[in-house]
Design an enzyme around this catalytic site. Structure first.
Site, PDB file in Angstrom:
ATOM      1  N   LYS A 274      50.235  36.982  49.394  1.00 15.65           N
ATOM      2  CA  LYS A 274      49.848  38.392  49.391  1.00 15.65           C
ATOM      3  C   LYS A 274      50.966  39.185  50.057  1.00 15.65           C
ATOM      4  O   LYS A 274      51.745  38.633  50.854  1.00 15.65           O
ATOM      5  CB  LYS A 274      48.544  38.601  50.162  1.00 15.65           C
ATOM      6  CG  LYS A 274      47.759  39.844  49.751  1.00 15.65           C
ATOM      7  CD  LYS A 274      47.039  39.637  48.437  1.00 15.65           C
ATOM      8  CE  LYS A 274      46.120  40.813  48.111  1.00 15.65           C
ATOM      9  NZ  LYS A 274      45.354  40.585  46.879  1.00 15.65           N
TER      10      LYS A 274
ATOM     11  N   SER B 263      43.779  45.001  34.227  1.00 15.98           N
ATOM     12  CA  SER B 263      43.101  43.768  34.636  1.00 15.98           C
ATOM     13  C   SER B 263      41.633  43.992  34.964  1.00 15.98           C
ATOM     14  O   SER B 263      40.892  43.034  35.178  1.00 15.98           O
ATOM     15  CB  SER B 263      43.804  43.149  35.850  1.00 15.98           C
ATOM     16  OG  SER B 263      43.740  44.018  36.965  1.00 15.98           O
TER      17      SER B 263
ATOM     18  N   GLY C 282      29.537  51.295  43.876  1.00 16.96           N
ATOM     19  CA  GLY C 282      30.906  51.555  43.471  1.00 16.96           C
ATOM     20  C   GLY C 282      31.069  51.585  41.966  1.00 16.96           C
ATOM     21  O   GLY C 282      30.797  50.599  41.277  1.00 16.96           O
TER      22      GLY C 282
ATOM     23  N   ASP D 199      28.183  56.001  44.412  1.00 10.89           N
ATOM     24  CA  ASP D 199      29.633  56.082  44.462  1.00 10.89           C
ATOM     25  C   ASP D 199      30.003  57.353  45.235  1.00 10.89           C
ATOM     26  O   ASP D 199      29.233  58.307  45.275  1.00 10.89           O
ATOM     27  CB  ASP D 199      30.234  56.140  43.038  1.00 10.89           C
ATOM     28  CG  ASP D 199      31.745  55.928  43.030  1.00 10.89           C
ATOM     29  OD1 ASP D 199      32.173  54.772  42.855  1.00 10.89           O
ATOM     30  OD2 ASP D 199      32.487  56.907  43.227  1.00 10.89           O
TER      31      ASP D 199
END
Length: 380
Positions: free
Chosen positions: A90, A156, A190, A213
């Site tokens: 990462k 993605s 979300g 949200d």
């Protein structure tokens, strides 16, 4: 301009203790572009390290280091669980993604990535975009998750959301004896790139949703979308999402939301979502278990995006990615059953499975003296 961070509390001796279970940690500093970044490589037993690059205005180097070490270790397990030939890594860039970005900064970062000579592949994460890495791509070939126009696999969030759907089906199969999404109630926290797509697919399947949200336009949009589909949408306030009467809680926003304050409020039978690091602490897996709430380990559920960026190195192929993403269904069912058989939490079952995968490969590497990979010469 270099960012002013709080003074580090980590001494020289403590640094090596803090990174003891990591193979390599690289501190990147380029005053000309303002780049201050940390690259952490946790474990390359399964292959070169793979992990996104996060940009965030950390208050101190300590905070940035803690985040990148935790995230890179999580990627090792995530790669093992997704059955891809990568290890965990990462990177974090210290800075405000709204103010501190520049082409020069990402080109400088690309040079640091390139200096690792294929030990680390990276792409987007929180605070960074595919377009940012188009600049880094000018300096290194070890970038993935780039726009389709540049030879990448694109968005993605599509396979990530599809993976969540497979995870929800596996959960329904385990709990209710069939994997139908229709007629069930889901509480979605979300409605970003992934959460919105999950909500759409659930509505198409005839599910009933509670949604929340911070962006009102996302809430209004999914409410309007529900009028065209067979499911229903009820909008609730952010702090009310934990206490609604639903079959499954689907966290698709921030991490750490399963904690001492929220667990007592939950009235669901399972927690299955795309958010990273949903458990505030590992012990909260036990708390959920004691309450009779099934937990789907997040790094299994949200692996679709990782599968896509890893697969990109073989050449973008959406059909191949979606086929492999289907494996989340089978993998999650195996973890549920193993946890029940061994009387352990689903997190323990998932971690054991990943540890066995890594240890098995480590033994093979040692036996055949294969050394390190990568196997590819991409984009060359």
């Amino acid at each position: 301009m270099a960012k002013q961070l709080e003074k580090s509390s980590i001494g020289n001796e403590d640094i090596f203790q803090k990174i003891a279970n990591h193979e390599q940690v690289v501190f990147c500093n380029d005053p000309a572009s303002g780049l201050q970044a940390i690259i952490a490589i946790h474990d390359t037993t399964l292959g070169p390290a793979l992990g996104g690059t996060r940009m965030y205005p950390y208050k101190s180097m300590d905070e940035a280091l803690e985040d990148v070490l935790r995230l890179s270790e999580g990627m090792t397990y995530k790669c093992a669980a997704a059955d891809i030939d990568f290890g965990g890594g990462k990177a974090v860039i210290i800075g405000d993604p709204e103010k501190d970005k520049s082409p020069a900064l990402f080109r400088a970062f690309g040079q640091y990535v390139d200096s690792l000579n294929g030990r680390f592949y990276t792409g987007t994460d929180m605070g960074t975009t595919m377009e940012d890495f188009v600049h880094a791509l000018k300096e290194t070939n070890f970038i993935n998750g780039i726009p389709e126009q540049y030879g990448g696999s694109g968005d993605s969030s599509i396979p990530t959301s599809q993976g969540v759907i497979y995870a929800l089906k596996a959960t329904n199969q385990y709990l209710f004896g069939n994997d139908s999404l229709s007629g069930k109630t889901y509480a979605i926290q979300g409605l970003g790139k992934v959460g919105y797509k999950v909500a759409e697919q659930l509505l198409e399947a005839g599910a009933n949703l509670f949604v929340t949200d911070i962006h009102e336009n996302a809430l209004n949009s999914i409410k309007e979308k529900s009028k065209e589909l067979s499911g229903s949408v009820t909008i609730v306030k952010s702090d009310e999402i934990y206490s609604v009467n639903a079959d499954v809680f689907v966290p698709c926003a921030m991490g750490g939301i399963i904690n001492d304050e929220t667990i007592p409020k939950l009235k669901v039978k399972a927690v299955v979502g795309s958010a990273n690091n949903q458990l505030k602490f590992l012990r909260h897996a036990n708390v959920l278990n004691e309450k009779g709430i099934l937990y789907a380990p997040d790094y299994i559920v949200n692996a679709g995006g990782l599968i896509q960026v890893a697969d990109e190195l073989y050449g973008p192929n959406k059909e191949r990615v979606l086929l492999k993403t289907k494996g989340i269904y089978r993998s999650l069912l195996e973890i549920f059953k193993q946890a029940e058989l061994d009387c352990i939490t689903t997190v323990e079952a998932a971690n054991r499975k990943c540890q066995n995968t890594i240890e098995g490969q480590r033994n093979r590497n040692s036996f055949f003296a294969r050394g390190r990979r990568p196997k590819w010469n991409i984009k060359e």
